[in-house]
Design a protein around this motif. Structure first.
Motif, PDB file in Angstrom:
ATOM      1  N   ARG A 152      69.270   0.827  27.138  1.00 45.98           N
ATOM      2  CA  ARG A 152      70.304   0.910  26.122  1.00 45.98           C
ATOM      3  C   ARG A 152      69.729   1.230  24.743  1.00 45.98           C
ATOM      4  N   GLU A 173      71.228  -3.222  35.319  1.00 39.78           N
ATOM      5  CA  GLU A 173      71.615  -3.333  33.924  1.00 39.78           C
ATOM      6  C   GLU A 173      72.280  -4.684  33.659  1.00 39.78           C
ATOM      7  N   GLN A 174      73.123  -5.084  34.604  1.00 40.32           N
ATOM      8  CA  GLN A 174      73.818  -6.348  34.455  1.00 40.32           C
ATOM      9  C   GLN A 174      72.806  -7.494  34.396  1.00 40.32           C
ATOM     10  N   GLN A 199      68.271   2.687  34.279  1.00 43.88           N
ATOM     11  CA  GLN A 199      68.306   1.227  34.140  1.00 43.88           C
ATOM     12  C   GLN A 199      67.116   0.541  34.781  1.00 43.88           C
ATOM     13  N   GLU A 209      77.303   4.406  25.265  1.00 40.58           N
ATOM     14  CA  GLU A 209      77.622   3.854  26.589  1.00 40.58           C
ATOM     15  C   GLU A 209      77.499   4.940  27.661  1.00 40.58           C
ATOM     16  N   GLU A 254      68.751 -10.786  28.821  1.00 42.80           N
ATOM     17  CA  GLU A 254      68.714 -10.709  27.363  1.00 42.80           C
ATOM     18  C   GLU A 254      69.526 -11.838  26.758  1.00 42.80           C
ATOM     19  N   GLU A 255      70.716 -12.002  27.334  1.00 36.49           N
ATOM     20  CA  GLU A 255      71.635 -13.035  26.861  1.00 36.49           C
ATOM     21  C   GLU A 255      70.955 -14.405  26.949  1.00 36.49           C
ATOM     22  N   GLN A 269      64.665  -0.231  32.896  1.00 37.24           N
ATOM     23  CA  GLN A 269      64.242  -1.038  31.755  1.00 37.24           C
ATOM     24  C   GLN A 269      62.729  -1.008  31.621  1.00 37.24           C
ATOM     25  N   LYS A 308      71.069  -7.424  31.158  1.00 41.44           N
ATOM     26  CA  LYS A 308      71.931  -7.974  30.098  1.00 41.44           C
ATOM     27  C   LYS A 308      71.951  -9.488  30.160  1.00 41.44           C
ATOM     28  N   ASN A 309      72.109 -10.000  31.401  1.00 42.41           N
ATOM     29  CA  ASN A 309      72.137 -11.451  31.558  1.00 42.41           C
ATOM     30  C   ASN A 309      70.853 -12.060  31.020  1.00 42.41           C
ATOM     31  N   ASN A 319      73.915   5.692  28.233  1.00 48.95           N
ATOM     32  CA  ASN A 319      73.324   4.555  28.931  1.00 48.95           C
ATOM     33  C   ASN A 319      73.643   4.606  30.423  1.00 48.95           C
TER      34      ASN A 319
END
Lengths: 531, 336, 191, 184
Positions: free
Chosen positions: D63, A475-476, D51, D43, A482-483, D53, A479-480, D46
């Motif tokens: 998410r 997930e991290q 995860q 959250e 996406e960022e 994706q 997220k990175n 999630n």
């Protein structure tokens, strides 16, 4: 609660303390079984096999990379992978996945060494005078503790935790050093045989440990079923004036396990009473409390290191079980395949139904293949008759399991929730503290396989938490990403916008300028051509 | 090839299996049963036999319906123990078909719908008993008078018992002749009428009724189980202690606590019913709470409630609380 | 003082609204799947019941009876309950969105929880004083919460039971509730 | 109907209107705060999702799916990688009943990781852009490789590959993640 005994008074008068007790446990009756005890003929030396197999795996069951190549000649004691030494002089013939002693019968990348014919034999350990021994120990103890790395010392009790790590992880110093001279399980007698055969070397190894760890007290815990071994060891301790006291502890399974032994010796309960911290760290390590538990075989190996700089490359293995023809204790070089050990002692199973087990009747398992090599963890090889499965009946929650559980869990409740895969409830009931001793299985009137269920639940819980952690990391990264993509998009848009702006603002001015410039250039050209 | 992970047969350790445990419980019930038959009614043998046979039949039927191995399910003997307990709890003169209904409820609703042995949250015998008590209050409180037993033949009693026609007025008159309230019911009636109880008279009645001896015999059997380590001391001790304490402190009746402890089904309940491990709390600490709750509730229902004997309800109510007890116990740490 | 204690005891144990009067069975079966929801529902119901019984007493005594409007009792009580439920819902949504989500439809459905209306109507029929009415409501809610919590823990345990397929889920829940009610009959006649 | 009764009725109605208005007023500012409550809930949901994706649920990531579950009442059975366990966890969290996996989203498969056949890979970087969790490394014209520890097995890299050199394999059981078998 406390158990009085006569031995204590006789041999350690200056430290008169009776052992503590622990909850549950079982007195196991093994008198009818073929035992190696008492009538043992000492420790047999085993010839070196032509081929040794060294699994490349560390304590945490992670694969490790070899430091040697195929066809490379290795000497005895040479480091062939981080923390692993070659047990003999020979040539690396191949590095490939080989079977090893594992409950699932897995294979692991291993170094296979063809031993050379002119390998040095193990000379008997020489015992110096008390004074010379003290001098040797002192000079050894002055060296940095990292010297121990060469010795490749690991615990010989059955788990095989690296001894150096154990000593180093005690950040606040070591208060109590416990020498474990209690066998883990009823069928094993390797520690006892060693105490009977070489008590002096053990005593000197203990003294070295005392010096190395700078501990405040050292207690040698011996079960009361081994009076002869205790006598031998106690004489050796007196001879060399070792700073250790012998404590006779009652023979009650599982006293040999670290958790229970610490409780018996110090009265401290480390591993349990932590219901409110699920999954994560429900246990505290003994070294955090300044307690270190070291097996008697490890002390012996340490003395070999001090005396002749020999690394730990062999151990005493008990050969026992009801179907073992010649039960005995043998000293086996690491990497020796199990079938070689059995054939060299004339114990090759003559019956297809005979099961060969490693690790003891309770905490061990049946071997999938006899090609698996002996390692530091292999304290016994058992030959047993075919297993007759008793079908499990429903649990009536009689609670006998809870009465014998040495860590005071509620196995009947744990079983209920482990079966319905309720891992949260299991964690709340402190499943992580289970030491998998098997006491609950032994007393269960319904013959339920409790320990197997707990092992399964524990590994599933671990798997799930690893999955969770992996998911968090994924997930991290997501997220990175996406960022990053957002940022890149924004950058791109900003750049376009900037250009547009630039074009717009400079629009007229630049254009007229350019025209002017072009005209100017043309004029000068014309001029120059005219000229 | 089978790879046993735990070699339990390599370690010779003599342990009881479930069947042995149930046989021991049955054996420990014997003295109580005989004393009961002697003082109260020999019809109890008939009830026990009937209940046991029916229970096994119903259990086999349920296992057949569920598609499970009939032999394996019945042979552990747990349902026989439950049936005997139910037969001991009901009045000896209970019509046989009512007992059958009770046994059916016990096996089906008390045990099999939950998945059989080990899965039921409520004590099956007490589910059957409570269902009978609320369904047939009239016959469930009919107790035969010991002194009249000698004058009537056993055949006479059996005849009355086997009669399907419960509301036959002739029979009822007949029954009035051969039945008499238990001391507890007698107390209850007196209390309802607002009469005070003479202590000496009550004592005499308690002892002469034979209930004290029956209770002592069950106590003996219970001690045998304790000695054989079939049961642990926690539940019986806390049941008896809390009941004795309650009656010592709060009893308004003129019955000394040491007599009320030996009355009704208290000893049978404390040693044989409440100790059913399936429906009791898990930890020893929890079992103390469980037992204390049973003792106190039993006293409350006897003293203030609408039923002369509250043991069944007390057990069911505490069965209800077992998950709560376990839950709290778990959060207070696992060590007892 | 003892009369209030008696009211409490009676409503919690002897005349338990769920197990002896069979009122409020809908949330009893619906939100008893886990302990958390049961506790949440119990607290919400306690709040609503206590407040609603006090308010309905006031409306009944100061408005309906003086103006002879008792035929509007049911209607106005339901309105009062709806108001209190709305208030409770707002508070819960603010405090614990998770609980709000988990209770879902059952939270607004407290409005039609027959136990709530039943308590208000019974209270006015029994001519309670204000304090008695409050204790009556509070006791009823306490009894509701008690059996809900016990039942939810029982059901959590039953999750692991080897219940035959035909009886899984609500069927075994109803049977268990029946036996619970049988057990509570032991309190009948308690005085 | 008498006059007092009418008066009472009016008073009652007035009181109710007043209380209703008050409640409406009360609930308004809280509604905006309720938004943050939903955030917490999203959250939590999630956290239960695997995860990967993989977008098999029809949302561009885990998410967004969590957001849809809470805000748009999307069914909870649309996550094939999580399978029955995730559905059960979600059902417990949200207090609903666990539904069987929606087969239109896909089927639950055992854990897989992608592996690139390095002899075929032409180094087009398309899979690198497709990977939602940055588990593929490589550069243009150079062969790529999958970091198998970080691969979630989402299969999103399969369609873009022009030479079809990516396979999904089940990871080899290593000794460190071996599990005890479930007793019979």
């Amino acid at each position: 609660m406390r158990v009085r005994n006569a031995w204590r008074k006789q041999f350690s008068a200056e430290k008169p303390r009776a052992p503590f007790s622990f909850h549950g446990g079982l007195k196991l009756d093994t008198s009818k079984r073929a035992l190696t005890r008492f009538n043992s003929t000492g420790i047999k030396e085993l010839p070196l096999p032509a081929k040794l197999v060294v699994p490349l795996i560390d304590y945490h069951k992670n694969n490790i990379e070899p430091l040697v190549n195929i066809q490379q000649t290795v000497s005895r004691g040479q480091i062939i992978a981080p923390g692993i030494i070659s047990p003999a002089y020979g040539t690396v013939s191949v590095i490939e996945p080989c079977e090893f002693i594992h409950p699932g019968g897995l294979s692991v990348n291993s170094v296979v060494i063809d031993t050379h014919a002119n390998n040095s034999e193990n000379p008997p350990v020489s015992i110096p005078s008390a004074k010379a021994a003290q001098a040797m120990i002192n000079s050894f103890a002055e060296q940095p503790i990292e010297t121990l790395e060469q010795a490749a010392l690991v615990g010989l009790g059955g788990a095989g935790f690296p001894t150096l790590h154990k000593i180093k992880s005690a950040n606040n110093g070591i208060h109590t050093l416990i020498i474990n001279a209690a066998e883990c399980e009823p069928e094993i007698a390797c520690d006892e045989a060693l105490m009977l055969a070489e008590p002096e070397a053990i005593a000197l190894g203990i003294e070295t440990l005392v010096q190395l760890t700078q501990c405040q007290q050292c207690i040698i815990a011996i079960e009361d079923s081994k009076p002869l071994a205790q006598q031998q060891l106690s004489e050796a301790i007196n001879t060399f004036d070792v700073n250790a006291a012998i404590m006779t502890i009652p023979t009650r399974y599982p006293t040999g396990a670290e958790t229970t032994l610490i409780e018996v010796v110090t009265g401290k309960r480390l591993a349990y009473r932590n219901a409110n911290s699920p999954t994560t760290k429900s246990q505290t390590t003994p070294s955090e409390h300044g307690i270190v538990c070291i097996n008697i075989g490890t002390a012996h190996a340490l003395w070999q290191m001090v005396e002749r700089n020999q690394a730990l490359d062999s151990r005493v293995v008990s050969l026992g079980g009801s179907n073992m023809r010649n039960p005995c204790n043998v000293r086996v070089r690491f990497g020796t395949p199990v079938n070689f050990v059995l054939s060299a002692t004339d114990n090759t199973p003559d019956n297809a139904h005979t099961r060969i087990r490693a690790g003891g009747p309770l905490s061990g398992f049946d071997l999938h293949s006899l090609n698996a090599p002996i390692t530091a963890n292999t304290n016994c090889i058992l030959a047993e008759a075919a297993f007759i499965e008793t079908p499990a009946q429903p649990c009536i929650r009689c609670g006998q399991c809870a009465d014998v559980c040495p860590v005071k869990l509620l196995p009947q409740q744990l079983h209920w929730y482990a079966q319905s895969e309720d891992h949260d409830k299991c964690a709340q009931l402190n499943l992580a503290a289970c030491i998998e001793c098997g006491c609950c299985d032994l007393v269960c009137p319904a013959s339920i396989k409790l320990t197997e269920t707990f092992r399964y639940a524990k590994s599933t819980a671990r798997f799930l938490s690893e999955q969770n952690q992996k998911a968090d990391e994924a997930e991290q990264r997501f997220k990175n990403r996406e960022e990053r993509l957002k940022q890149r998009e924004a950058d791109r848009k900003a750049a376009i916008e900037k250009r547009k702006q630039a074009v717009k603002s400079q629009d007229k001015k630049t254009n007229t300028d350019r025209i002017k410039a072009a005209l100017e250039r043309a004029r000068t050209k014309q001029k120059s051509s005219k000229d | 090839m089978l790879k046993p992970i735990l070699d339990t047969q390599a370690v010779s350790l003599k342990t009881l299996n479930t069947q042995h445990i149930m046989l021991w419980v049955l054996a420990a019930l014997l003295p109580g049963v005989f004393v009961y038959a002697w003082f109260i009614s020999p019809l109890v043998f008939f009830n026990i036999a009937l209940a046991a046979v029916l229970a096994v039949v119903f259990e086999a039927l349920a296992l057949y319906w569920r598609g499970q191995a009939i032999h394996g399910g019945v042979q552990d003997g747990s349902i026989v123990v439950a049936a005997v307990l139910l037969a001991l709890a009901v009045p000896p003169l209970l019509p046989f078909w009512q007992l059958a209904v009770g046994v059916f409820i016990m096996v089906m609703l008390g045990k099999q719908v939950y998945g059989g042995l080990g899965n039921n949250p409520f004590n099956p015998a007490m589910v059957g008993y409570a269902a009978l008590l609320v369904s047939f209050p009239q016959t469930m409180t009919l107790w035969s008078a010991p002194d009249l037993l000698n004058q009537l033949t056993l055949g006479h009693l059996l005849n009355a018992k086997l009669s399907l026609d419960l509301l036959n007025p002739n029979l009822l008159i007949d029954w009035d002749g051969i039945t008499r309230a238990t001391p507890l019911e007698h107390l209850r009636t007196l209390k309802m009428q607002g009469l005070s109880v003479d202590q000496n008279l009550a004592q005499q009645q308690f002892i002469s009724s034979g209930w004290v001896w029956t209770n002592l015999a069950f106590l003996l059997g219970g001690l045998l189980l304790l000695y054989r380590r079939i049961i642990q001391w926690h539940i019986p001790a806390s049941v008896i202690l809390s009941f004795a304490l309650c009656s010592l402190l709060f009893s308004a009746q003129n019955v000394p606590w040491y007599l009320s402890v030996f009355s009704g089904a208290l000893m049978l309940g404390a040693f044989f019913i409440a100790t059913d491990p399936v429906t009791a709390a898990s930890s020893n600490r929890g079992r103390l709470v469980f037992g204390a709750g049973i003792g106190a509730l039993c006293f409350i229902i006897r003293e203030f409630g609408g039923y002369p004997e509250g043991f069944a309800f007390a057990v069911l109510l505490m069965n209800l609380c077992v998950p709560l007890i376990d839950h709290i116990d778990m959060h207070w740490g696992t060590s007892a | 003082m003892s009369e209030y204690a008696l009211i409490l005891l009676t409503t919690v144990l002897v005349n338990n609204f769920v197990l002896t009067q069979f009122l409020g069975l809908c949330p009893f079966m619906g939100v008893s799947r886990t302990l958390e929801t049961a506790v949440g529902m119990g607290l919400a119901t306690t709040f609503v019941l206590t407040l609603a019984s006090a308010l309905s007493f006031l409306i009944d005594h100061w408005l309906l009876q003086p103006y002879d409007l008792t035929y509007l009792r049911t209607l106005s009580f339901i309105l009062i309950i709806a108001i209190v439920v709305q208030f409770a819902e707002i508070v819960i949504r603010q405090r614990s969105p998770l609980l709000h989500r988990v209770l879902g439809l059952y939270l607004p459905l407290i409005t039609t929880n027959c136990a709530v209306l039943g308590v208000a109507l019974l209270s006015s029929r029994q001519h309670h004083s204000l304090l008695e009415a409050v204790f009556f409501g509070f006791g009823a809610a306490l009894g509701f919460t008690l059996v809900l919590v016990l039942f939810s823990l029982l059901r959590e345990r039953l999750n692991g039971a080897n219940v035959p397929d035909a009886f899984k889920g609500n069927a075994i829940g109803l049977i268990t509730a029946g036996i619970m009610s049988l057990a509570f009959m032991g309190f009948s006649g308690l005085s | 109907m008498t006059l007092p009764a009418l008066v009472g009725l009016v008073v009652l109605l007035a009181a109710l209107v007043f209380i209703g208005a008050a409640l409406a007023r009360l609930s308004r500012p809280i509604n905006t705060e309720g938004h943050s409550g939903d955030e917490q809930l999203i959250e939590k949901v999630n956290n239960l999702l695997p995860q990967t994706q993989c977008a098999q649920c029809g949302h561009p990531g885990c998410r967004p799916y969590a957001y849809a579950i809470i805000k748009q009442r999307e069914p909870i059975n649309r996550c094939p990688p999580g399978g029955d366990r995730t559905i059960a966890d979600l059902a417990e969290l949200l207090g609903t009943t666990a539904l069987p996996l929606d087969s239109s989203c896909g089927e639950q498969k055992p854990i897989q990781v992608a592996i690139i056949d390095e002899s075929v890979c032409i180094g087009c970087t398309l899979c690198i852009h497709a990977c939602p969790v940055d588990a593929i490394v490589g550069a243009g014209k150079l062969m790529h490789t999958v970091i198998s520890d970080q691969c979630t097995g989402c299969e999103l890299c399969l369609p873009p590959c022009p030479v079809d050199c990516i396979d999904l394999v089940s990871p080899a059981t290593s000794t460190s993640d071996w599990q005890w078998p479930r007793p019979a």
